[in-house]
Structure formats: C-alpha cells, structure tokens
Design a protein around this motif. Structure first.
Motif, PDB file in Angstrom:
ATOM      1  N   THR A  17       0.829  -1.205   0.000  1.00  0.00           N
ATOM      2  CA  THR A  17       0.000   0.000   0.000  1.00  0.00           C
ATOM      3  C   THR A  17       0.865   1.258   0.000  1.00  0.00           C
ATOM      4  O   THR A  17       0.662   2.175  -0.811  1.00  0.00           O
ATOM      5  N   ALA A  18       1.825   1.280   0.907  1.00  0.00           N
ATOM      6  CA  ALA A  18       2.701   2.447   1.004  1.00  0.00           C
ATOM      7  C   ALA A  18       3.483   2.626  -0.299  1.00  0.00           C
ATOM      8  O   ALA A  18       3.617   3.756  -0.802  1.00  0.00           O
ATOM      9  N   ALA A  19       3.970   1.535  -0.848  1.00  0.00           N
ATOM     10  CA  ALA A  19       4.735   1.621  -2.094  1.00  0.00           C
ATOM     11  C   ALA A  19       3.883   2.226  -3.207  1.00  0.00           C
ATOM     12  O   ALA A  19       4.346   3.077  -3.977  1.00  0.00           O
ATOM     13  N   LEU A  20       2.635   1.797  -3.284  1.00  0.00           N
ATOM     14  CA  LEU A  20       1.763   2.297  -4.349  1.00  0.00           C
ATOM     15  C   LEU A  20       1.514   3.794  -4.199  1.00  0.00           C
ATOM     16  O   LEU A  20       1.574   4.553  -5.175  1.00  0.00           O
ATOM     17  N   ILE A  21       1.229   4.214  -2.992  1.00  0.00           N
ATOM     18  CA  ILE A  21       0.887   5.625  -2.790  1.00  0.00           C
ATOM     19  C   ILE A  21       2.129   6.508  -2.963  1.00  0.00           C
ATOM     20  O   ILE A  21       2.103   7.510  -3.692  1.00  0.00           O
ATOM     21  N   VAL A  22       3.209   6.103  -2.323  1.00  0.00           N
ATOM     22  CA  VAL A  22       4.459   6.865  -2.429  1.00  0.00           C
ATOM     23  C   VAL A  22       4.957   6.871  -3.878  1.00  0.00           C
ATOM     24  O   VAL A  22       5.373   7.905  -4.411  1.00  0.00           O
ATOM     25  N   GLY A  23       4.900   5.706  -4.511  1.00  0.00           N
ATOM     26  CA  GLY A  23       5.360   5.616  -5.897  1.00  0.00           C
ATOM     27  C   GLY A  23       4.455   6.372  -6.849  1.00  0.00           C
ATOM     28  O   GLY A  23       4.917   7.116  -7.716  1.00  0.00           O
ATOM     29  N   GLY A  24       3.168   6.206  -6.676  1.00  0.00           N
ATOM     30  CA  GLY A  24       2.214   6.847  -7.585  1.00  0.00           C
ATOM     31  C   GLY A  24       2.274   8.363  -7.507  1.00  0.00           C
ATOM     32  O   GLY A  24       2.241   9.066  -8.521  1.00  0.00           O
ATOM     33  N   HIS A  25       2.380   8.872  -6.298  1.00  0.00           N
ATOM     34  CA  HIS A  25       2.381  10.321  -6.144  1.00  0.00           C
ATOM     35  C   HIS A  25       3.774  10.930  -6.286  1.00  0.00           C
ATOM     36  O   HIS A  25       3.999  12.077  -5.910  1.00  0.00           O
ATOM     37  N   ALA A  26       4.672  10.149  -6.853  1.00  0.00           N
ATOM     38  CA  ALA A  26       5.932  10.732  -7.316  1.00  0.00           C
ATOM     39  C   ALA A  26       5.679  11.519  -8.597  1.00  0.00           C
ATOM     40  O   ALA A  26       6.526  12.288  -9.050  1.00  0.00           O
ATOM     41  N   PHE A  27       4.507  11.299  -9.189  1.00  0.00           N
ATOM     42  CA  PHE A  27       4.225  11.860 -10.515  1.00  0.00           C
ATOM     43  C   PHE A  27       2.985  12.746 -10.514  1.00  0.00           C
ATOM     44  O   PHE A  27       2.047  12.520  -9.750  1.00  0.00           O
ATOM     45  N   GLY A  28       3.002  13.715 -11.404  1.00  0.00           N
ATOM     46  CA  GLY A  28       1.788  14.439 -11.755  1.00  0.00           C
ATOM     47  C   GLY A  28       1.313  15.410 -10.695  1.00  0.00           C
ATOM     48  O   GLY A  28       2.055  15.833  -9.813  1.00  0.00           O
ATOM     49  N   LYS A  29       0.047  15.743 -10.782  1.00  0.00           N
ATOM     50  CA  LYS A  29      -0.561  16.724  -9.893  1.00  0.00           C
ATOM     51  C   LYS A  29      -2.047  16.446  -9.728  1.00  0.00           C
ATOM     52  O   LYS A  29      -2.622  15.623 -10.450  1.00  0.00           O
ATOM     53  N   THR A  30      -2.640  17.173  -8.824  1.00  0.00           N
ATOM     54  CA  THR A  30      -4.094  17.124  -8.687  1.00  0.00           C
ATOM     55  C   THR A  30      -4.672  18.420  -9.244  1.00  0.00           C
ATOM     56  O   THR A  30      -3.950  19.389  -9.465  1.00  0.00           O
ATOM     57  N   HIS A  31      -5.963  18.421  -9.480  1.00  0.00           N
ATOM     58  CA  HIS A  31      -6.568  19.517 -10.229  1.00  0.00           C
ATOM     59  C   HIS A  31      -7.765  20.110  -9.509  1.00  0.00           C
ATOM     60  O   HIS A  31      -8.793  19.457  -9.362  1.00  0.00           O
ATOM     61  N   GLY A  32      -7.581  21.351  -9.088  1.00  0.00           N
ATOM     62  CA  GLY A  32      -8.672  22.016  -8.385  1.00  0.00           C
ATOM     63  C   GLY A  32      -8.574  23.519  -8.540  1.00  0.00           C
ATOM     64  O   GLY A  32      -8.535  24.255  -7.560  1.00  0.00           O
ATOM     65  N   ALA A  33      -8.513  23.961  -9.796  1.00  0.00           N
ATOM     66  CA  ALA A  33      -8.322  25.385 -10.074  1.00  0.00           C
ATOM     67  C   ALA A  33      -9.460  26.242  -9.528  1.00  0.00           C
ATOM     68  O   ALA A  33      -9.274  27.415  -9.207  1.00  0.00           O
ATOM     69  N   ALA A  34     -10.636  25.651  -9.425  1.00  0.00           N
ATOM     70  CA  ALA A  34     -11.821  26.404  -8.979  1.00  0.00           C
ATOM     71  C   ALA A  34     -12.847  25.396  -8.479  1.00  0.00           C
ATOM     72  O   ALA A  34     -12.698  24.200  -8.702  1.00  0.00           O
ATOM     73  N   PRO A  35     -13.907  25.862  -7.802  1.00  0.00           N
ATOM     74  CA  PRO A  35     -14.920  24.926  -7.302  1.00  0.00           C
ATOM     75  C   PRO A  35     -15.530  24.076  -8.410  1.00  0.00           C
ATOM     76  O   PRO A  35     -15.682  24.546  -9.553  1.00  0.00           O
ATOM     77  N   ASP A  36     -15.879  22.837  -8.068  1.00  0.00           N
ATOM     78  CA  ASP A  36     -16.371  21.940  -9.123  1.00  0.00           C
ATOM     79  C   ASP A  36     -17.798  22.258  -9.542  1.00  0.00           C
ATOM     80  O   ASP A  36     -18.353  21.616 -10.426  1.00  0.00           O
ATOM     81  N   SER A  37     -18.385  23.297  -8.930  1.00  0.00           N
ATOM     82  CA  SER A  37     -19.683  23.763  -9.428  1.00  0.00           C
ATOM     83  C   SER A  37     -19.535  24.313 -10.845  1.00  0.00           C
ATOM     84  O   SER A  37     -20.521  24.523 -11.552  1.00  0.00           O
ATOM     85  N   ASN A  38     -18.286  24.513 -11.279  1.00  0.00           N
ATOM     86  CA  ASN A  38     -18.037  24.946 -12.656  1.00  0.00           C
ATOM     87  C   ASN A  38     -18.213  23.819 -13.669  1.00  0.00           C
ATOM     88  O   ASN A  38     -18.231  24.061 -14.871  1.00  0.00           O
ATOM     89  N   CYS A  39     -18.270  22.609 -13.178  1.00  0.00           N
ATOM     90  CA  CYS A  39     -18.258  21.456 -14.087  1.00  0.00           C
ATOM     91  C   CYS A  39     -19.659  20.969 -14.399  1.00  0.00           C
ATOM     92  O   CYS A  39     -20.524  20.906 -13.520  1.00  0.00           O
ATOM     93  N   GLY A  40     -19.849  20.584 -15.640  1.00  0.00           N
ATOM     94  CA  GLY A  40     -21.106  19.986 -16.083  1.00  0.00           C
ATOM     95  C   GLY A  40     -21.198  18.548 -15.607  1.00  0.00           C
ATOM     96  O   GLY A  40     -20.310  18.060 -14.904  1.00  0.00           O
ATOM     97  N   PRO A  41     -22.282  17.885 -16.009  1.00  0.00           N
ATOM     98  CA  PRO A  41     -22.491  16.521 -15.530  1.00  0.00           C
ATOM     99  C   PRO A  41     -21.451  15.533 -16.063  1.00  0.00           C
ATOM    100  O   PRO A  41     -20.768  15.786 -17.050  1.00  0.00           O
ATOM    101  N   GLU A  42     -21.359  14.415 -15.387  1.00  0.00           N
ATOM    102  CA  GLU A  42     -20.474  13.315 -15.749  1.00  0.00           C
ATOM    103  C   GLU A  42     -20.880  12.746 -17.113  1.00  0.00           C
ATOM    104  O   GLU A  42     -21.983  13.019 -17.584  1.00  0.00           O
TER     105      GLU A  42
END
Ligand code: HEB
Length: 750
Positions: A273-298
């Motif tokens: 579990t630790a390996a996956l989380i530590v390894g996975g979050h070695a990369f990329g970013k998360t996305h939250g430029a603004a509230p998700d009320s800006n987003c349309g439906p799924e």
C-alpha cells in the motif's frame, strides 16, 4: 444544453416505462447471468483475442504510447508537457476497483469505459485520458484490447518517466457492456454528496479542525469503523478513500485507518500500500483550479454533443491550468515527470499545515518552505510543496512511517517494492500465469498468482482413463461423494479474478481442506481413497505415465456422473481432459485463498440466507462467478440434487425416489401440483412437501430448491426439463454444464 435527459420524462418506446425491477425490486435478478452474450459482442464469432494479440507489433505499440505522452493536444493539454501522471492514474483507477472478497472489479475487462465507472466522480477526466488513447487503439484495432491498452499505458507512462517496471502481461479480452454483477454499494448519491455511509460508524464532525497528529487510532469510533463487505472503497463513486480524510476530516491518522482497510481489500498489505501511494504520487498533480460547481455533468448525463465526455468545465479555459478534477490543487514533487524519491523527501523534510485548495477543499502546505515546485504551464512560476491528507498518512501512521522512513534513504528498496506492487495491482485479476501474453511477462513465480507446477510426465490416455473410472467407482466411496468433492474442487473457481478451480488440487491443502462447505471429514476420506488409487496407478503405469490428484478428483466425479447417467439408461461419455497438476502448500497463499471460501453454495444446498442476501441470491452470485447461464445453473442444481450430491448428503431438494441416478425427477416433482409446500418452521429457509391427498410428507426443500418453481423465468426453464422430452435433454445439458465447470480454470489449454 442539449442534454441526454432533455427533460425528466419517461419514453414510451421499446424499453421505456416502469420496469419489472421498479415494480418488484426484490425479485431475483437473472440478468447478470446473461451478460456478455454473443448478442452483445460486435467481434466475429470466432474472434480469439490471444490469437489476434500474437500478430501485434508490441514494440511499435509501446513506441506509439511513449510518443503520445509528450504529444500535448490543445483540447486537453498535458501538465508539464507530459501525460504520464494522467495515464498512471487512469491505469491505477482501472485496476484499483478490484476487491478480494468476490474478485470482482479490477482492470481485467476494460470496464472503465462503461457506467458506472466511466461516470464515477473519482474517475473525473479519465474520459479525456482514454480519448487521448483512441488514435492508438484505432491504429492497432483488435490486436490490442482496451482493457490491456489502458493498463499497458500506465506501464509505459512509468517507463517514459524513468521508472523500471516489473513487466507486463497482456491477455485481457474486452467486454461490451457494463458489468451489472458488481455490488458497488447501496447509497443513492455519489461521493461527496449525502451522508450515506457504508461504514458501521461515520466520523462526521469528529475532528473538523483536522489537528495533525491527533490520536485517532485510540478513538473507539475508528476502531469500530467497519466497512461493509464485499466493498473495498470508502464511498460510492471512489476507487479507494476520500483524499481529504474520512468523511472529509483532514486527519492523516484517521485516514490511515481507511487506507489500510481499502487497500487491504484490494489485496495489498501495508508495504504494498505504502509503495503504491508513495510511488504513484511521485508523478503528476491534482486539479482544483476552482470549485467543481463549474463542471457539467459526468459522461453518462452529459449533453449528446459532448460525445461521451463529461465534466465540461466552464471555469476560464476549462482545461490545462484551469482544470478541475478532484478540487484539490496539489503538486507533490519538484520533478513531476521524473521518477525519484521526491515524494518522501518532501513529506519528511517539511512540516505541514492545513490550507484550502482554490476549490475550497482541505489539503496541506509545507510550513516555511520555499517555492520549489514547478507550475504545470508557467515556467516562471513556482509553488510551495503540498500534500493530500492521505499522503500525510504515510508519515503519521506509525506502521506506514516505519516502512516509508526506510525508503526515504533507500530508493532501490522503494523501487523494488513499488515495481512489484504495481505489477500485482495490474495483474491481480488475471488468474494463472498461462493467461499472460506478450514479451514482457516476468519469469519469476509470484505467490499471489496461485502457481501450479508444470506437467513433467506423460498424461493418461483413453485406455487409462477408462480403467481409472472403474477403479475409482470401486474404491469404496459413494459416487455422490466423488461428485461432491469434484464439485468442491472445481467450483472454487471464480471468473471474476480467474482464481481457484480444480487445477492444483488445493482442495487437499490449507485452507480449502478446512472449509465447512467442503465437509472436511468426508473430504479427508475421499482424498485418502483417491490417493491410494493414484499411487497404485502411478507406480504401475507404463511409460512413466502419471495422473495428478487434481485430475483424479475431477475424473472420479466425472465417472460418478457417468454412472448416474448410465443408471438412468443413458450411455454417455462425460468429457475428461487431463493435464492438471498438484500445487504444494508452499505455492499456496493461505490468506488470499481464504477469500475463495463459499459461505453459501446453493449447488450443494449448503448454507442459507445471510445478512448479505437470500440463499437464492447467493446461488445466482455463485453461478455468475462460475460464468453460468440461467439454463446451466438450473440444470446443474436439478442434476446435482438427483445425483444426491448435497453437502453432507442432506436430503433437502433431493426430490427423487432414486437418489444417485441422473434423472429429471427434481423438476418433475417440483412442478407436481399434487405437492403442497408448507413452512417447516425455519424462518423461511426450509419447507416440507406434503401430498395434497394423503397429507404425508414427501420431501423437504430449501429456498434454493423452491425458487425454480416460484420464479417465473426459472420456472420456465425448469418446465423444459420437467417435460416428457426433458430427461434426455437434462442428461445432455447437465454433462455439458458439468464439463464446463470442471474446465473453467484450464487456461493451460487455451
Ligand atoms: Fe493518487 C492523482 C488521491 C493513491 C497515482 N490521486 C490523485 C488525485 C487525487 C488522488 C485526489 C488528483 C486527481 C486530480 O486530477 O485532481 N491517490 C489518491 C488517494 C490515494 C491515491 C486518496 C490513496 C491514498 N494515486 C494513488 C496510487 C497511485 C496514484 C496508489 C498509483 C500507484 N494519483 C496518482 C497519479 C496522479 C494522482 C499518477 C496524478 C494524476 C495527474 O497528474 O493527472
């Protein structure tokens, strides 16, 4: 907006209107047994994915996937000019739905393309990831399945960012419809809406301040926080846990509790579990430029003009620097497109304080830290280090801390652990190594693959088989018990993750030989008798021929079925295909095999209704993991009852005066109007069949027996077997279904 559901009306064309499932929601649902029929599959009837894959230029495909990583498209620009992070997340979310309890979920069937997964809030913007892959899928056509492509792309993403993976096995054929068999929970709203919980205890309001280091592990609320079985995710619409902590409490210690549960149910221990989380979050970013009320439906609810894409974002450009996915805005390392130990270095070299993302979600920022983190689009901007609540769990949970501190100064160890855990994640639902295709299949035997030895001797021929059939029938064991043991062995298979089955003869090993469903005492006797037959044959057979116990268990059951048919006047040959081998106890991962244990098995009339479902629902669940159709399920139950194959030779549902003979008596007598069924006083689990004229008791039957007379669709099938022309058909269909079950795990032949 030209939405799919333009206005909330019900159509009155085919398929519209109030349905049976609305009128009678508790009626037994057979649809999950009719999934993935030929009617749903656009490929040619004789299409064989393994064959098609052989013609694939694997190296060229990988090269194309690698090139895609840095080929940023204006309609969905790549952060830092590299799609690696997004693609890893896509693969991880595809595989991460797997859960140990029933083997369902996982990346093995390309289900991320379909609802509900396609539209889960946690899979936000992975619709874009798959759409970026479409030109590659299009180019290689049926030689690569979506299922394989999604996971392989995660691997290639890692490789292009400098991580050495453990390998890759292809061989996952696609499916063509949503898998409705998976219980994803019973909530009526998706994460994060609503207060519904699948935990025995919600944590809402326990710690609104999110004090770092608060001692939740001592909190009784946390201790009693049990996640509903068979679920692995903490919320409806999530792959695993809430990134902002349990129920939004940004407490890393409490979050560790949920991480341990959810990843544990994914089949991962603390280190994995630790390996996956530590390894996975070695990369990329998360996305939250603004509230998700800006987003349309799924995707499933989005306008038709969006062509399957969802979450259309009205904030500024709606993409790139303005993207909104999780509503969190975190970048973990200084090198988000390059493998390294940056995650742990940042985690341990900084102190963390709670902040809010631009979208208003709780996340952590490094106290007094410099601006060292790159911006995904503006080379002149830098940011402070940031983390999710669940990332901090890797440090503030004592057990995870022990592991991750080691890795902080030992990157090669982390690399090995992450490579192995990632490989396991992607292949956990693949089953035996025989299913793995392609040039990158690792040679090392892994315990979670349930390995079996290779055949290293000549197999029995037709003549031996005929002799052995006679020998086992005269070995002093009731034929019905030979059938019960063969069934117990083969029916441990589950198509969901291709584990279990007769190969390996694990029924003689811990833990299968202790399962109550296998009737340990009786099992022991049968196995002893069969072992004697085996030893004698193997020591006397010419030319070094041998039979494995795994084969002999199946052969004995098969011989007993043939005898049952013969006694009914049908001289049939039940197919038998040798080639199984016997696994050792060392090759058997007791803890994970334990999840294959049937708590209820209607085919053997074992067990009864549970808190999870009625006995007949468990039957359908089991039939689905055996990939049986409704007629196959029906003929197996009827045939096994006639053959007297119940658990412990119980007589419930043995509706025949000639037990052990393969007749259609079960159906004839079940449908006989001269019998009246009355409650036997066991809370709706057992009934007596009373002769309407004499009042005498003729039979007893369980829910699983009576459902074949009460459920309209099952009754329709039961009638086919109970008719005057039903006997021959029953024998023919039973033999075919029996053989199917015995052969379910024979991937060595395909
Ligand atoms: Fe992760 C991302 C969470 C695990 C990999 N993630 C992410 C996000 C979140 C998370 C929220 C963001 C999304 C957006 O976009 O917004 N995770 C999480 C959690 C967990 C995790 C809670 C558990 C604890 N991951 C994980 C794993 C992996 C991962 C295991 C692998 C291995 N992720 C990831 C990545 C990313 C993420 C790679 C990035 C993406 C991009 O870049 O786009």
């Amino acid at each position: 907006m030209g939405s799919v559901d333009k206005c909330p009306f019900t159509s009155n064309v085919a398929g519209g209107g109030t349905r049976n499932t609305s009128w009678w929601p508790n009626n037994l649902k057979l649809d999950i047994l009719r999934q993935n029929s030929v009617a749903a599959n656009p490929l040619d009837k004789d299409f064989d994915y393994a064959e098609a894959f052989k013609t694939l230029d694997y190296a060229a495909l990988k090269k194309d996937i690698a090139a895609l990583m840095t080929d940023s498209k204006d309609w969905w620009p790549a952060d830092f000019g590299h799609y690696g992070g997004l693609m890893i997340r896509m693969a991880w979310h595809s595989a991460g739905t797997y859960r140990v309890f029933d083997g369902r979920g996982g990346g093995g069937a390309g289900q991320q393309r379909f609802e509900p997964l396609n539209s889960w809030p946690d899979n936000g913007n992975l619709d874009k990831a798959r759409r970026l892959l479409w030109p590659i899928k299009q180019k290689y056509g049926n030689k690569i399945s979506w299922s394989d492509l999604i996971l392989l792309t995660g691997n290639v993403a890692l490789e292009t960012m400098g991580f050495k993976t453990f390998g890759f096995g292809a061989g996952r054929p696609d499916t063509w419809q949503a898998d409705e068999s998976v219980y994803w929970g019973s909530e009526h709203s998706m994460f994060p809406e609503g207060n519904e919980t699948r935990y025995s205890k919600a944590l809402k309001g326990v710690n609104e301040k999110g004090a770092l280091g608060s001692d939740y592990s001592k909190d009784t609320d946390l201790k009693n926080r049990e996640l509903e079985e068979p679920l692995a995710a903490s919320h409806m619409g999530l792959i695993y846990v809430n990134p902002t902590g349990p129920d939004g409490n940004p407490d890393p210690v409490a979050a560790a509790h949920d991480i341990r549960t959810t990843f544990g149910r994914m089949g991962m221990n603390d280190e994995e579990t630790a390996a996956l989380i530590v390894g996975g979050h070695a990369f990329g970013k998360t996305h939250g430029a603004a509230p998700d009320s800006n987003c349309g439906p799924e995707p499933a609810a989005a306008g038709i003009e969006h062509q399957g894409l969802g979450w259309i974002n009205k904030h500024a450009s709606g993409k790139g620097a303005d993207a909104i996915t999780s509503g969190l805005e975190v970048i973990w390392t200084e090198t988000p497109t390059k493998w390294g130990n940056g995650f742990l270095e940042s985690l341990y070299n900084n102190e963390w304080e709670l902040e809010k993302s631009p979208a208003g979600a709780p996340q952590f920022v490094a106290k007094n830290a410099g601006e060292v983190i790159p911006d995904p689009f503006d080379p002149n901007k830098k940011r402070k280090p940031t983390m999710l609540t669940t990332d901090l769990s890797m440090r503030f949970d004592p057990a995870y801390e022990k592991i991750t501190r080691r890795w902080l100064t030992n990157l090669p160890e982390l690399e090995d652990a992450f490579a192995r855990a990632w490989f396991k994640l992607l292949h956990r639902d693949m089953g035996p190594i025989d299913r793995y295709l392609g040039p990158e299949v690792p040679k090392e035997e892994l315990i979670w693959q349930d390995p079996v030895p290779k055949v290293d001797h000549p197999l029995v021929d037709e003549k031996d088989i005929a002799t052995l059939k006679e020998t086992v029938l005269s070995a002093g064991i009731e034929p019905s018990r030979l059938i019960a043991v063969a069934w117990g062995s083969a029916s441990s298979f589950r198509n969901s993750d291709k584990r279990g089955g007769a190969n390996g003869a694990r029924i003689r090993l811990d833990p299968m030989n202790k399962w109550a469903a296998n009737n340990p005492d009786e099992l022991h006797k049968v196995l002893n008798a069969l072992e004697k037959v085996q030893q004698k044959f193997n020591s006397e057979a010419s030319g070094g021929k041998k039979i494995s116990l795994a084969d002999l268990i199946v052969l004995a059951g098969t011989a007993a079925v043939e005898k049952g048919a013969r006694d009914a006047g049908h001289n049939v040959v039940v197919p038998f295909t040798p080639g199984r081998t016997d696994a050792s106890q060392e090759q058997t991962e007791v803890s994970s095999i334990a999840f294959l244990e049937p708590k209820v098995d209607g085919f053997r009339n074992y067990g009864k209704s549970t808190a999870r479902g009625r006995a007949e629902e468990h039957l359908v669940d089991k039939a689905q993991t055996l990939s049986l159709t409704p007629p196959e399920m029906t003929v197996l139950v009827g045939g096994l009852r006639a053959l007297n194959a119940n658990h412990g030779t119980s007589q419930h549902g043995v509706l025949t005066k000639r037990p052990g003979v393969l007749t259609n008596d079960f159906f004839v007598n079940l449908l006989d109007m001269e019998t009246q069924w009355v409650d036997a006083g066991s809370d709706g689990e057992l009934w007596k069949g009373i002769d309407r004229k004499t009042g005498s008791e003729k039979w007893t039957a369980t829910r699983v027996d009576l459902v074949f007379g009460s459920h309209a669709e099952l009754r329709a099938i039961a009638e086919v077997y109970g008719q005057v022309d039903g006997q021959g058909k029953l024998v023919k269909d039973f033999v075919a279904a029996w053989d199917k079950v015995m052969m379910l795990d024979r991937f060595d032949l395909k």
